[in-house]
Design a protein around this motif. Structure first.
Motif, mmCIF file in Angstrom:
data_model
loop_
_atom_site.group_PDB
_atom_site.id
_atom_site.type_symbol
_atom_site.label_atom_id
_atom_site.label_comp_id
_atom_site.label_asym_id
_atom_site.label_seq_id
_atom_site.Cartn_x
_atom_site.Cartn_y
_atom_site.Cartn_z
ATOM 1 N N CYS A 74 6.257 -5.406 -9.049
ATOM 2 C CA CYS A 74 6.284 -6.175 -7.792
ATOM 3 C C CYS A 74 4.873 -6.376 -7.237
ATOM 4 N N THR A 75 4.639 -7.563 -6.678
ATOM 5 C CA THR A 75 3.328 -7.829 -6.064
ATOM 6 C C THR A 75 3.412 -8.054 -4.556
ATOM 7 N N ASP A 76 4.635 -8.088 -4.002
ATOM 8 C CA ASP A 76 4.726 -8.185 -2.539
ATOM 9 C C ASP A 76 5.985 -7.495 -2.033
ATOM 10 N N LEU A 77 5.998 -7.261 -0.742
ATOM 11 C CA LEU A 77 7.072 -6.466 -0.132
ATOM 12 C C LEU A 77 8.444 -7.118 -0.314
ATOM 13 N N ASN A 78 8.525 -8.434 -0.114
ATOM 14 C CA ASN A 78 9.823 -9.093 -0.215
ATOM 15 C C ASN A 78 10.428 -8.949 -1.607
ATOM 16 N N ASP A 91 0.844 -1.214 0.000
ATOM 17 C CA ASP A 91 0.000 0.000 0.000
ATOM 18 C C ASP A 91 0.868 1.249 0.000
ATOM 19 N N TRP A 92 1.898 1.217 0.838
ATOM 20 C CA TRP A 92 2.785 2.390 0.976
ATOM 21 C C TRP A 92 3.461 2.727 -0.347
ATOM 22 N N LEU A 119 6.664 -0.634 7.487
ATOM 23 C CA LEU A 119 6.114 -0.066 6.254
ATOM 24 C C LEU A 119 4.618 -0.346 6.125
ATOM 25 N N SER A 120 4.160 -1.453 6.690
ATOM 26 C CA SER A 120 2.748 -1.824 6.557
ATOM 27 C C SER A 120 1.814 -0.785 7.184
ATOM 28 N N ALA A 121 2.373 0.058 8.080
ATOM 29 C CA ALA A 121 1.528 1.077 8.732
ATOM 30 C C ALA A 121 1.696 2.460 8.098
ATOM 31 N N PHE A 122 2.507 2.553 7.050
ATOM 32 C CA PHE A 122 2.748 3.883 6.477
ATOM 33 C C PHE A 122 1.519 4.464 5.785
ATOM 34 N N TRP A 123 0.731 3.623 5.119
ATOM 35 C CA TRP A 123 -0.480 4.140 4.468
ATOM 36 C C TRP A 123 -1.662 4.009 5.421
#
Ligand code: ZN
Length: 260
Positions: free
Chosen positions: A232-236, A162-163, A197-201
């Motif tokens: 990219c489709t995921d954070l990793n 999301d971020w 990062l998951s909480a940035f947005w």
């Protein structure tokens, strides 16, 4: 959607929304995209068309590349019309949008409530704030550009980013202005930055936090790498491409924001 007829480049369509109400769409074809609007917005179409053209130019100049597929822009005459589209696209027949939601963008289409109706049909988006309106349209057009290069064109299979999705659209569209950056610096100085990062947005700082991260990626890694990250489709996968872990990325972003 049932094609109804053709007249000097304009195509008239009727579609039924989930309430069974008929919408009379007029189609105007442009190079690379089509605009759908209703007769009630015909008088404002010239201004809207210019805003779309500016937003498209902005995306293409930012990435240095063109949109790779045709897309549709729907100018909805009211919130009920936008909601009915989202209800059917998202498979959520009971969905009711919040008053601040006025638009969305995915690979194949941009949907928005006609900006001249925002004063009556939305909150937090004064119609007369033309710079903000232009930037919001540009923001959605960055999502369209992004979706065209992502394996999940509507972002439904994208997780933990999301971020990045929202931050990039915020930054590339010009929404990450000095006012937003000042609030991020203030939060940084007060040690009020989320740990992940998951909480940035999330929360009221989401545009500044996520947008400034995209700004940092641009400054540190460059535009070509950002272009590659669109797939990219995921954070990793994204962190792998950057060759960095989450903690280091956050640490370096903080140093960057403080250096501005
Ligand atoms: Zn967005």
């Amino acid at each position: 959607m049932i094609p109804y007829g053709v007249l000097i480049g304009l195509v008239f369509h009727y579609s039924l929304n989930t309430f069974g109400l008929s919408t009379n769409w007029i189609q105007e074809n442009q190079e690379g995209y089509s605009i759908y609007y209703t007769p009630s917005d015909a008088a404002d179409l010239t201004a809207y068309r210019m805003a779309f053209q500016r937003g498209i130019r902005r995306s293409q100049e930012f990435f240095g590349k063109p949109y790779i597929q045709h897309f549709d822009i729907y100018i909805h005459p009211n919130r009920a019309s936008l909601d009915s589209t989202w209800q059917s696209d998202w498979g959520a027949p009971a969905f009711k949008s919040e008053c601040w939601m006025v638009a969305s963008g995915v690979a194949g289409r941009l949907d928005l409530i006609a900006p001249n109706r925002w004063d009556a049909d939305a909150c937090e988006h004064p119609t007369m704030d033309t710079t903000a309106t232009q930037n919001l349209i540009a923001h959605e057009l960055v999502h369209v550009f992004h979706g065209q290069l992502n394996p999940s064109p509507d972002f439904s299979e994208v997780s933990g980013l999301d971020w990045f999705v929202e931050g990039l659209a915020t930054y590339a569209s010009g929404q990450c202005d000095s006012l937003r950056m000042a609030t991020v610096l203030e939060a940084l100085n007060e040690d009020k930055i989320p740990g992940h990062l998951s909480a940035f947005w999330t929360g009221s700082l989401r545009y500044g936090l996520s947008g400034s991260l995209a700004m940092y990626l641009d400054a540190h890694y460059g535009r070509e790498i950002i272009y590659q990250l669109l797939a990219c489709t995921d954070l990793n996968a994204l962190l792998d491409k950057l060759g960095v872990d989450e903690a280091t990325l956050l640490h370096d972003w903080k140093a960057y924001v403080k250096s501005l």
